[in-house]
Design a protein around this motif. Structure first.
Motif, PDB file in Angstrom:
ATOM      1  N   SER A  66       0.820  -1.225   0.000  1.00 17.35           N
ATOM      2  CA  SER A  66       0.000   0.000   0.000  1.00 17.35           C
ATOM      3  C   SER A  66       0.846   1.264   0.000  1.00 17.35           C
ATOM      4  N   THR A  67       2.091   1.140  -0.490  1.00 17.62           N
ATOM      5  CA  THR A  67       2.942   2.335  -0.481  1.00 17.62           C
ATOM      6  C   THR A  67       2.611   3.322  -1.605  1.00 17.62           C
ATOM      7  N   ASN A  68       1.591   3.027  -2.417  1.00 18.35           N
ATOM      8  CA  ASN A  68       1.115   4.038  -3.372  1.00 18.35           C
ATOM      9  C   ASN A  68       0.317   5.129  -2.653  1.00 18.35           C
ATOM     10  N   ARG A  69      -0.094   4.853  -1.403  1.00 18.09           N
ATOM     11  CA  ARG A  69      -0.883   5.822  -0.615  1.00 18.09           C
ATOM     12  C   ARG A  69      -0.002   6.450   0.464  1.00 18.09           C
ATOM     13  N   TYR A  70      -0.350   7.666   0.891  1.00 16.19           N
ATOM     14  CA  TYR A  70       0.312   8.238   2.064  1.00 16.19           C
ATOM     15  C   TYR A  70      -0.124   7.454   3.295  1.00 16.19           C
ATOM     16  N   GLN A  71       0.694   7.607   4.359  1.00 15.29           N
ATOM     17  CA  GLN A  71       0.510   6.709   5.509  1.00 15.29           C
ATOM     18  C   GLN A  71      -0.261   7.343   6.665  1.00 15.29           C
ATOM     19  N   TRP A  72      -1.166   8.312   6.363  1.00  8.90           N
ATOM     20  CA  TRP A  72      -1.825   9.073   7.421  1.00  8.90           C
ATOM     21  C   TRP A  72      -2.447   8.217   8.506  1.00  8.90           C
ATOM     22  N   LYS A  73      -3.287   7.243   8.054  1.00  9.08           N
ATOM     23  CA  LYS A  73      -4.036   6.469   9.046  1.00  9.08           C
ATOM     24  C   LYS A  73      -3.097   5.690   9.953  1.00  9.08           C
ATOM     25  N   ASN A  92       1.127  15.151  22.234  1.00  8.34           N
ATOM     26  CA  ASN A  92       2.389  15.078  22.974  1.00  8.34           C
ATOM     27  C   ASN A  92       3.473  14.319  22.206  1.00  8.34           C
ATOM     28  N   ILE A  93       3.145  13.890  20.978  1.00 11.20           N
ATOM     29  CA  ILE A  93       4.062  13.003  20.233  1.00 11.20           C
ATOM     30  C   ILE A  93       4.396  13.612  18.870  1.00 11.20           C
ATOM     31  N   LEU A  94       5.636  13.447  18.455  1.00 10.00           N
ATOM     32  CA  LEU A  94       6.035  13.854  17.104  1.00 10.00           C
ATOM     33  C   LEU A  94       6.914  12.754  16.495  1.00 10.00           C
ATOM     34  N   LEU A  95       6.540  12.315  15.288  1.00 11.49           N
ATOM     35  CA  LEU A  95       7.317  11.254  14.626  1.00 11.49           C
ATOM     36  C   LEU A  95       8.415  11.846  13.751  1.00 11.49           C
ATOM     37  N   GLY A  96       9.502  11.089  13.617  1.00  6.31           N
ATOM     38  CA  GLY A  96      10.574  11.512  12.717  1.00  6.31           C
ATOM     39  C   GLY A  96      11.256  10.306  12.090  1.00  6.31           C
ATOM     40  N   ALA A  97      12.072  10.586  11.073  1.00  5.56           N
ATOM     41  CA  ALA A  97      12.815   9.505  10.408  1.00  5.56           C
ATOM     42  C   ALA A  97      14.063   9.195  11.234  1.00  5.56           C
ATOM     43  N   GLY A  98      13.836   8.539  12.362  1.00  6.96           N
ATOM     44  CA  GLY A  98      14.922   8.269  13.311  1.00  6.96           C
ATOM     45  C   GLY A  98      14.972   9.372  14.350  1.00  6.96           C
ATOM     46  N   SER A  99      15.475   9.028  15.550  1.00  6.94           N
ATOM     47  CA  SER A  99      15.503  10.071  16.586  1.00  6.94           C
ATOM     48  C   SER A  99      16.565  11.114  16.280  1.00  6.94           C
ATOM     49  N   SER A 100      17.565  10.782  15.454  1.00  9.17           N
ATOM     50  CA  SER A 100      18.583  11.815  15.178  1.00  9.17           C
ATOM     51  C   SER A 100      17.974  12.994  14.431  1.00  9.17           C
ATOM     52  N   GLU A 101      17.002  12.724  13.540  1.00  7.07           N
ATOM     53  CA  GLU A 101      16.327  13.835  12.859  1.00  7.07           C
ATOM     54  C   GLU A 101      15.678  14.748  13.901  1.00  7.07           C
ATOM     55  N   LEU A 102      15.099  14.146  14.930  1.00  5.94           N
ATOM     56  CA  LEU A 102      14.358  14.915  15.935  1.00  5.94           C
ATOM     57  C   LEU A 102      15.293  15.617  16.930  1.00  5.94           C
ATOM     58  N   ASN A 253       5.849  22.349  13.850  1.00 11.06           N
ATOM     59  CA  ASN A 253       5.753  23.423  12.855  1.00 11.06           C
ATOM     60  C   ASN A 253       7.042  23.569  12.042  1.00 11.06           C
ATOM     61  N   LEU A 254       8.130  23.026  12.557  1.00 10.52           N
ATOM     62  CA  LEU A 254       9.401  23.106  11.826  1.00 10.52           C
ATOM     63  C   LEU A 254       9.565  21.954  10.839  1.00 10.52           C
ATOM     64  N   GLN A 255       8.682  20.957  10.915  1.00 16.79           N
ATOM     65  CA  GLN A 255       8.740  19.868   9.931  1.00 16.79           C
ATOM     66  C   GLN A 255       7.944  20.303   8.693  1.00 16.79           C
ATOM     67  N   PRO A 256       8.509  20.166   7.487  1.00 17.08           N
ATOM     68  CA  PRO A 256       7.774  20.580   6.288  1.00 17.08           C
ATOM     69  C   PRO A 256       6.418  19.880   6.208  1.00 17.08           C
ATOM     70  N   TRP A 257       6.393  18.627   6.637  1.00 17.70           N
ATOM     71  CA  TRP A 257       5.155  17.861   6.591  1.00 17.70           C
ATOM     72  C   TRP A 257       5.133  17.051   7.883  1.00 17.70           C
ATOM     73  N   GLN A 258       4.274  17.498   8.812  1.00 19.95           N
ATOM     74  CA  GLN A 258       4.352  16.954  10.168  1.00 19.95           C
ATOM     75  C   GLN A 258       4.137  15.442  10.223  1.00 19.95           C
ATOM     76  N   ASN A 259       4.999  14.764  10.935  1.00 25.13           N
ATOM     77  CA  ASN A 259       4.913  13.316  11.180  1.00 25.13           C
ATOM     78  C   ASN A 259       5.054  12.470   9.912  1.00 25.13           C
ATOM     79  N   ALA A 260       5.442  13.084   8.787  1.00 26.07           N
ATOM     80  CA  ALA A 260       5.463  12.328   7.532  1.00 26.07           C
ATOM     81  C   ALA A 260       6.862  11.841   7.154  1.00 26.07           C
ATOM     82  N   GLY A 261       7.831  11.964   8.059  1.00 24.74           N
ATOM     83  CA  GLY A 261       9.197  11.489   7.761  1.00 24.74           C
ATOM     84  C   GLY A 261       9.288   9.984   7.564  1.00 24.74           C
ATOM     85  N   PRO A 262       8.768   9.194   8.523  1.00 23.48           N
ATOM     86  CA  PRO A 262       8.904   7.738   8.377  1.00 23.48           C
ATOM     87  C   PRO A 262       7.976   7.199   7.290  1.00 23.48           C
TER      88      PRO A 262
END
Ligand SMILES: Cc1ncc(COP(=O)(O)O)c(C=O)c1O
Length: 367
Positions: A66-73, A92-102, A253-262
């Motif tokens: 299902s990687t043709n779709r964004y992973q919102w859900k 209270n949570i923010l996702l990133g592509a690894g904790s080093s990004e965060l 707010n500093l992520q171009p697209w919030q929580n969409a890194g992973p």
């Protein structure tokens, strides 16, 4: 393409094939080989030699479709799954592509005030070059004689220009945790305009108390966690921050697209990993056993080590009769390295039982 490039490409193709076979093997419960590309043993980056879990591998292969779709859900599900056990909300949570990004994102936020960051030395430094490029000065605070994080000295170093304090608990490269009460007292004593960035990449290996329950009390506290270590998903690149709603909103707010890194695949792996506590228990037990094999080997050789609670060991090679790194490399074992200038102390990651036995016998034969 010359012959060498061709051979190299063929080698990677074979390795990729071997890996995909493993990924889909239904009855393989854990990875037994961390050395799937060649015969070297890699013990330099604190990777989990047992991961990803079977559940995570199955979830990843399913998610591929299902990687043709964004992973919102799926991301929303993961955020809730991370918030609920702590009675926190999704805010209270923010996702990133690894904790080093965060860690980098939090540093960027801190850099708006310029000034300085206070950090122990040595510690995990991946984020520090970016911090310096952002115009922040880093005040390095040496560890104590016993290699403990010197909270008293760190507190004394805080001044009106300090924008952030970084703590890694347990510390990398020493593996030593900060006593819980001392840590709480320290966080309380940090002025509220200073961000406290807690890096908790390794707490799960020995159930070191997390500072997550302090989030409500300290709006300046930001905690970074990762799926790279206990869950064995380093290459999937997924980590997260926990903190007060307001600070998480500012960081988001500093992520171009919030929580969409992973990616959708990484999010699926993380969700499945959270459900698979048997795998976590397995990794903890194996890590403790294999660290003990290594520490016994060091003791037999008369080498001291810190009381590490993590998936790596920190030890003093001063009494080793040969060249420690060369001895390991002659035996195709990579990863022993120093983190302090002009020091004989080194770090080595903990691998499988077989790998740690090979390390010990290579060191004994070379001594
Ligand atoms: C203390 C510490 N924090 C963060 C990280 C980065 O982890 P991630 O793979 O989540 O970026 C590492 C990786 O080795 C680490 O040792």
């Amino acid at each position: 393409m010359n012959r060498r490039q061709l051979i190299k490409q063929a080698g990677f193709a074979t390795a990729a094939f071997a890996m995909s076979r493993d990924l889909f093997a239904a009855n393989t419960s854990v990875f037994t080989q961390s050395t799937f590309i060649d015969e070297w043993i890699y013990l330099g980056s604190n990777e989990n030699p047992h991961g990803p879990s079977k559940a995570a591998r199955e979830a990843m292969s399913k998610a591929l479709l299902s990687t043709n779709r964004y992973q919102w859900k799926e991301s929303a599900k993961l955020i809730s799954a991370l918030a609920q056990p702590h009675r926190l909300t999704d805010k209270n949570i923010l996702l990133g592509a690894g904790s080093s990004e965060l860690l980098g994102l939090t540093t960027l936020f801190a850099s708006f005030k310029k000034g300085n960051i206070i950090a122990p030395d040595p510690t995990f430094r991946l984020w520090t070059t970016a911090a310096q490029h952002m115009g922040l000065q880093i005040k390095w605070i040496p560890l104590t004689e016993e290699k403990d994080t010197d909270l008293t000295a760190m507190h004394s170093a805080i001044d009106s220009d300090t924008s952030m304090v970084y703590l890694c608990n347990p510390n990398n490269p020493t593996g030593i945790p900060i006593p819980d009460q001392e840590l709480r007292d320290f966080i309380k004593a940090v002025p509220s305009h200073v961000i406290v960035l807690m890096d908790e990449a390794y707490t799960e290996f020995e159930d070191i108390p997390s500072t997550v329950p302090l989030i409500d009390e300290f709006p300046n506290l930001v905690i970074a966690k990762t799926f790279s270590k206990i869950y064995g998903l380093a290459g999937a690149r997924i980590g997260y921050l926990l903190g007060n709603e307001k600070i998480i909103e500012s960081l988001g707010n500093l992520q171009p697209w919030q929580n969409a890194g992973p990616s959708a695949v990484s999010v699926a792996a993380a969700l499945a990993s959270l459900q698979d506590q048997d795998f976590v228990t397995y990794c903890k037990t194996e890590n403790a056993k294999n660290r003990a094999i290594y520490h016994q080997g060091l003791a037999d050789l008369g080498l001291r080590h810190t009381p590490s609670t993590t998936s790596f060991s920190y030890f003093d090679t001063a009494n080793y009769p040969g060249n420690f790194v060369a001895t390991l490399e002659q035996n195709k074992i990579m990863g022993a390295r120093s983190f302090e200038e002009n020091s004989t102390w080194m770090r080595l990651s903990i691998g499988t039982t077989e790998e740690m036995k090979q390390v010990v016998s290579a060191l004994k034969a070379g001594s």
